[in-house]
Design a protein around this motif. Sequence first.
Motif, PDB file in Angstrom:
ATOM      1  N   GLU A   1      -8.746   4.775   4.150  1.00 11.02           N
ATOM      2  CA  GLU A   1      -8.312   5.459   5.371  1.00 11.02           C
ATOM      3  C   GLU A   1      -7.216   6.488   5.101  1.00 11.02           C
ATOM      4  O   GLU A   1      -6.995   7.396   5.907  1.00 11.02           O
ATOM      5  CB  GLU A   1      -7.819   4.428   6.390  1.00 11.02           C
ATOM      6  CG  GLU A   1      -8.945   3.596   6.998  1.00 11.02           C
ATOM      7  CD  GLU A   1      -8.444   2.550   7.975  1.00 11.02           C
ATOM      8  OE1 GLU A   1      -7.195   2.409   8.096  1.00 11.02           O
ATOM      9  OE2 GLU A   1      -9.270   1.887   8.626  1.00 11.02           O
ATOM     10  N   ILE A   2      -6.544   6.377   3.973  1.00 11.14           N
ATOM     11  CA  ILE A   2      -5.489   7.320   3.602  1.00 11.14           C
ATOM     12  C   ILE A   2      -6.079   8.644   3.114  1.00 11.14           C
ATOM     13  O   ILE A   2      -5.507   9.721   3.341  1.00 11.14           O
ATOM     14  CB  ILE A   2      -4.593   6.708   2.501  1.00 11.14           C
ATOM     15  CG1 ILE A   2      -3.800   5.513   3.060  1.00 11.14           C
ATOM     16  CG2 ILE A   2      -3.636   7.742   1.904  1.00 11.14           C
ATOM     17  CD1 ILE A   2      -3.036   4.738   2.000  1.00 11.14           C
ATOM     18  N   LEU A   3      -7.230   8.588   2.473  1.00 14.70           N
ATOM     19  CA  LEU A   3      -7.752   9.723   1.711  1.00 14.70           C
ATOM     20  C   LEU A   3      -8.078  10.986   2.511  1.00 14.70           C
ATOM     21  O   LEU A   3      -7.918  12.092   1.982  1.00 14.70           O
ATOM     22  CB  LEU A   3      -8.987   9.285   0.917  1.00 14.70           C
ATOM     23  CG  LEU A   3      -8.754   8.144  -0.083  1.00 14.70           C
ATOM     24  CD1 LEU A   3     -10.038   7.828  -0.819  1.00 14.70           C
ATOM     25  CD2 LEU A   3      -7.647   8.496  -1.073  1.00 14.70           C
ATOM     26  N   PRO A   4      -8.564  10.894   3.769  1.00 22.10           N
ATOM     27  CA  PRO A   4      -8.895  12.152   4.467  1.00 22.10           C
ATOM     28  C   PRO A   4      -7.681  12.994   4.824  1.00 22.10           C
ATOM     29  O   PRO A   4      -7.804  14.194   5.048  1.00 22.10           O
ATOM     30  CB  PRO A   4      -9.597  11.676   5.757  1.00 22.10           C
ATOM     31  CG  PRO A   4      -9.953  10.262   5.526  1.00 22.10           C
ATOM     32  CD  PRO A   4      -8.951   9.725   4.568  1.00 22.10           C
ATOM     33  N   HIS A   5      -6.511  12.377   4.875  1.00 20.59           N
ATOM     34  CA  HIS A   5      -5.316  13.076   5.347  1.00 20.59           C
ATOM     35  C   HIS A   5      -4.592  13.766   4.194  1.00 20.59           C
ATOM     36  O   HIS A   5      -4.880  13.519   3.022  1.00 20.59           O
ATOM     37  CB  HIS A   5      -4.392  12.084   6.053  1.00 20.59           C
ATOM     38  CG  HIS A   5      -5.052  11.350   7.177  1.00 20.59           C
ATOM     39  ND1 HIS A   5      -5.304  11.948   8.398  1.00 20.59           N
ATOM     40  CD2 HIS A   5      -5.554  10.093   7.268  1.00 20.59           C
ATOM     41  CE1 HIS A   5      -5.917  11.079   9.188  1.00 20.59           C
ATOM     42  NE2 HIS A   5      -6.083   9.953   8.526  1.00 20.59           N
ATOM     43  N   GLU A   6      -3.641  14.597   4.538  1.00 18.65           N
ATOM     44  CA  GLU A   6      -2.875  15.299   3.513  1.00 18.65           C
ATOM     45  C   GLU A   6      -2.101  14.295   2.669  1.00 18.65           C
ATOM     46  O   GLU A   6      -1.431  13.409   3.195  1.00 18.65           O
ATOM     47  CB  GLU A   6      -1.905  16.291   4.165  1.00 18.65           C
ATOM     48  CG  GLU A   6      -1.107  17.107   3.159  1.00 18.65           C
ATOM     49  CD  GLU A   6      -0.142  18.081   3.835  1.00 18.65           C
ATOM     50  OE1 GLU A   6       0.531  18.832   3.113  1.00 18.65           O
ATOM     51  OE2 GLU A   6      -0.080  18.076   5.079  1.00 18.65           O
ATOM     52  N   PHE A   7      -2.190  14.437   1.358  1.00 11.92           N
ATOM     53  CA  PHE A   7      -1.489  13.522   0.471  1.00 11.92           C
ATOM     54  C   PHE A   7       0.007  13.794   0.512  1.00 11.92           C
ATOM     55  O   PHE A   7       0.451  14.942   0.433  1.00 11.92           O
ATOM     56  CB  PHE A   7      -1.992  13.670  -0.966  1.00 11.92           C
ATOM     57  CG  PHE A   7      -3.398  13.195  -1.166  1.00 11.92           C
ATOM     58  CD1 PHE A   7      -4.000  12.319  -0.280  1.00 11.92           C
ATOM     59  CD2 PHE A   7      -4.135  13.627  -2.261  1.00 11.92           C
ATOM     60  CE1 PHE A   7      -5.302  11.881  -0.460  1.00 11.92           C
ATOM     61  CE2 PHE A   7      -5.437  13.194  -2.466  1.00 11.92           C
ATOM     62  CZ  PHE A   7      -6.024  12.317  -1.560  1.00 11.92           C
ATOM     63  N   ASN A   8       0.785  12.729   0.621  1.00 21.17           N
ATOM     64  CA  ASN A   8       2.240  12.867   0.592  1.00 21.17           C
ATOM     65  C   ASN A   8       2.855  11.713  -0.184  1.00 21.17           C
ATOM     66  O   ASN A   8       2.160  10.835  -0.692  1.00 21.17           O
ATOM     67  CB  ASN A   8       2.812  12.962   2.011  1.00 21.17           C
ATOM     68  CG  ASN A   8       2.464  11.755   2.867  1.00 21.17           C
ATOM     69  OD1 ASN A   8       2.552  10.616   2.422  1.00 21.17           O
ATOM     70  ND2 ASN A   8       2.068  12.005   4.108  1.00 21.17           N
ATOM     71  N   PHE A   9       4.180  11.713  -0.255  1.00 23.23           N
ATOM     72  CA  PHE A   9       4.872  10.731  -1.081  1.00 23.23           C
ATOM     73  C   PHE A   9       4.719   9.320  -0.521  1.00 23.23           C
ATOM     74  O   PHE A   9       4.611   8.349  -1.278  1.00 23.23           O
ATOM     75  CB  PHE A   9       6.350  11.099  -1.196  1.00 23.23           C
ATOM     76  CG  PHE A   9       6.592  12.512  -1.663  1.00 23.23           C
ATOM     77  CD1 PHE A   9       5.669  13.163  -2.466  1.00 23.23           C
ATOM     78  CD2 PHE A   9       7.734  13.203  -1.300  1.00 23.23           C
ATOM     79  CE1 PHE A   9       5.882  14.461  -2.901  1.00 23.23           C
ATOM     80  CE2 PHE A   9       7.963  14.504  -1.719  1.00 23.23           C
ATOM     81  CZ  PHE A   9       7.035  15.133  -2.524  1.00 23.23           C
ATOM     82  N   ASP A  10       4.706   9.187   0.803  1.00 18.84           N
ATOM     83  CA  ASP A  10       4.541   7.865   1.410  1.00 18.84           C
ATOM     84  C   ASP A  10       3.161   7.286   1.093  1.00 18.84           C
ATOM     85  O   ASP A  10       3.020   6.072   0.900  1.00 18.84           O
ATOM     86  CB  ASP A  10       4.741   7.934   2.921  1.00 18.84           C
ATOM     87  CG  ASP A  10       6.204   8.123   3.306  1.00 18.84           C
ATOM     88  OD1 ASP A  10       7.081   7.951   2.427  1.00 18.84           O
ATOM     89  OD2 ASP A  10       6.485   8.441   4.479  1.00 18.84           O
ATOM     90  N   ASN A  11       2.129   8.157   1.047  1.00 21.21           N
ATOM     91  CA  ASN A  11       0.788   7.694   0.674  1.00 21.21           C
ATOM     92  C   ASN A  11       0.795   7.036  -0.698  1.00 21.21           C
ATOM     93  O   ASN A  11       0.172   5.992  -0.907  1.00 21.21           O
ATOM     94  CB  ASN A  11      -0.200   8.867   0.624  1.00 21.21           C
ATOM     95  CG  ASN A  11      -0.447   9.510   1.968  1.00 21.21           C
ATOM     96  OD1 ASN A  11      -0.834  10.661   2.031  1.00 21.21           O
ATOM     97  ND2 ASN A  11      -0.228   8.777   3.048  1.00 21.21           N
ATOM     98  N   LEU A  12       1.512   7.669  -1.622  1.00 22.25           N
ATOM     99  CA  LEU A  12       1.574   7.149  -2.990  1.00 22.25           C
ATOM    100  C   LEU A  12       2.173   5.751  -2.996  1.00 22.25           C
ATOM    101  O   LEU A  12       1.655   4.841  -3.652  1.00 22.25           O
ATOM    102  CB  LEU A  12       2.406   8.096  -3.860  1.00 22.25           C
ATOM    103  CG  LEU A  12       2.350   7.839  -5.371  1.00 22.25           C
ATOM    104  CD1 LEU A  12       0.984   8.213  -5.919  1.00 22.25           C
ATOM    105  CD2 LEU A  12       3.441   8.624  -6.095  1.00 22.25           C
ATOM    106  N   ASN A  13       3.246   5.567  -2.241  1.00 22.95           N
ATOM    107  CA  ASN A  13       3.897   4.259  -2.190  1.00 22.95           C
ATOM    108  C   ASN A  13       3.049   3.227  -1.453  1.00 22.95           C
ATOM    109  O   ASN A  13       3.061   2.037  -1.799  1.00 22.95           O
ATOM    110  CB  ASN A  13       5.276   4.390  -1.536  1.00 22.95           C
ATOM    111  CG  ASN A  13       6.268   5.099  -2.438  1.00 22.95           C
ATOM    112  OD1 ASN A  13       6.208   4.969  -3.656  1.00 22.95           O
ATOM    113  ND2 ASN A  13       7.174   5.868  -1.859  1.00 22.95           N
ATOM    114  N   GLN A  14       2.285   3.667  -0.447  1.00 21.95           N
ATOM    115  CA  GLN A  14       1.378   2.747   0.244  1.00 21.95           C
ATOM    116  C   GLN A  14       0.303   2.226  -0.713  1.00 21.95           C
ATOM    117  O   GLN A  14      -0.031   1.039  -0.696  1.00 21.95           O
ATOM    118  CB  GLN A  14       0.720   3.457   1.434  1.00 21.95           C
ATOM    119  CG  GLN A  14       1.665   3.711   2.594  1.00 21.95           C
ATOM    120  CD  GLN A  14       1.050   4.611   3.657  1.00 21.95           C
ATOM    121  OE1 GLN A  14       0.126   5.382   3.393  1.00 21.95           O
ATOM    122  NE2 GLN A  14       1.556   4.524   4.873  1.00 21.95           N
ATOM    123  N   ILE A  15      -0.222   3.122  -1.534  1.00 20.00           N
ATOM    124  CA  ILE A  15      -1.237   2.711  -2.504  1.00 20.00           C
ATOM    125  C   ILE A  15      -0.635   1.766  -3.547  1.00 20.00           C
ATOM    126  O   ILE A  15      -1.262   0.771  -3.946  1.00 20.00           O
ATOM    127  CB  ILE A  15      -1.868   3.934  -3.195  1.00 20.00           C
ATOM    128  CG1 ILE A  15      -2.644   4.788  -2.186  1.00 20.00           C
ATOM    129  CG2 ILE A  15      -2.787   3.495  -4.334  1.00 20.00           C
ATOM    130  CD1 ILE A  15      -3.902   4.151  -1.645  1.00 20.00           C
TER     131      ILE A  15
END
Length: 343
Positions: free
Chosen positions: A162-176
Motif C-alpha cells: 500500500e506504500i508503493l503507489p505514493h511518493e517515496f519519502n523518509f517515513d516510508n523507508l522507516n515504515q518498511i
Amino acid sequence: MNKNKEKGNILEESIRHFFLSEGFYVVRGIILSIDTDTITDIDLLLFKKISPLVRNKANVDIRNRKRPQTFERMLWTSGIKSLLGYDNCYLVSTEARPSMFRFAKNHGISLIAEPLTSYIENKYKKENLRLSEEEFCEKIRLISEQDQKEITSFKIYTYCREILPHEFNFDNLNQILNQIKEIFNLYIIQNKSENTVRVLYLTVSFFLLILDFILKDFYSLGKDDSSKQLSSIIRFGNNGKKQSELMLNRMTKLFNTISNSVQPELFDTVREKANDQWNKIPAEIISDFYTQEIHKNAIFDYAITFENLAYSTNLKTLSELTPNQKSILYNLCDFLNIDRKKM
C-alpha cells in the motif's frame, strides 16, 4: 475464477514478464488507498533506474475484454499518472485502431496494442520460473489470517504494498524497516517457513527500492556527507533533526503552560531523553553500508534480485543465498538487533 478473470490475469502476468525483461521493477495488482478509503487498483506499477540521478515511475492499465473501452481507459490511465505525479503511463489493449495511436501520442500515453499484445502474451504466458501474484498470495496465506489482531506474513505483504503507489519519502523507508523487523521475528518463530521467507525477500526488496529512489538525490555528495544524510533520515524521518527538535521544544513549553508551573528542568529532562532515544537508533549501520561505492550504484539491482528470489518457483533458503545477498540481510539484522545466528 471465471474465464474472463483468468484470461485477464494471464495477460497481466505476461505484460509483467515483458517489463521485467526490460529491466523494470514491477509490482502487480496494487490497491491505491488514502487512509481507510480504497480508490482504485493499478494493474502494474513500474519503477526504472534511468541513470545515477534519474528514476522513473509509471502506471500500467491492461484491458483484455471484447469491448476494452480503450479511449475511456486512456483518460483514466493518464489521470492516475497526473494525480500521483508519475513520469509515464501505459495502456495495454487487445484492439488496434489508428485513432487510438494518434490520441495516445497527442496525450503522452504509451500504447501497447495488437498485434504486439498477443505477441507478448504468447511469448510469456508459459513462463514457469516465477509464481504469479495469485500463486504467491496462495503460498503466503495462513489459516491465522482469520485472526484480525495477529501479525501475519500476508498482512505485512499487504501493508508494504500500500506504500508503493505514493511518493517515496523518509517515513516510508522507516515504515518498511519496521515491517522487516516483524517478518524477521515471524521467520524465527515459524521456524523459517516458506511464507515468511518469501515475504522477507519481498519486503527487503521494497526497502531497497525506496532506498534507491531516496539516495539518488545524494549521489553527488561524498560518502561522509551522504552517510550523514541517510543516518538523519533513519533517525528523524521526514521532519529532519531540526524540525524534530523544534517540535520537541514546542511540546515541552506547551506542557509547562498547561501545568501552570515553570519547570525549566523538565524541558532539559525531556530533551535529554528524546536525544537519547534518537541516538540509540544505530542508523550508521545502514548508512555506512549503502553509501559505499560497491553498494550505492547497485541498490536498484539488489531490489530486483530480492524480488526475483521472493517469486521464484524454486525458493532458495537464506543459507543458499550468495555472500552479497546474505550481507544485505545481515546488515538489516544488525540494525534491527536480531541475532544473525537465528537466520
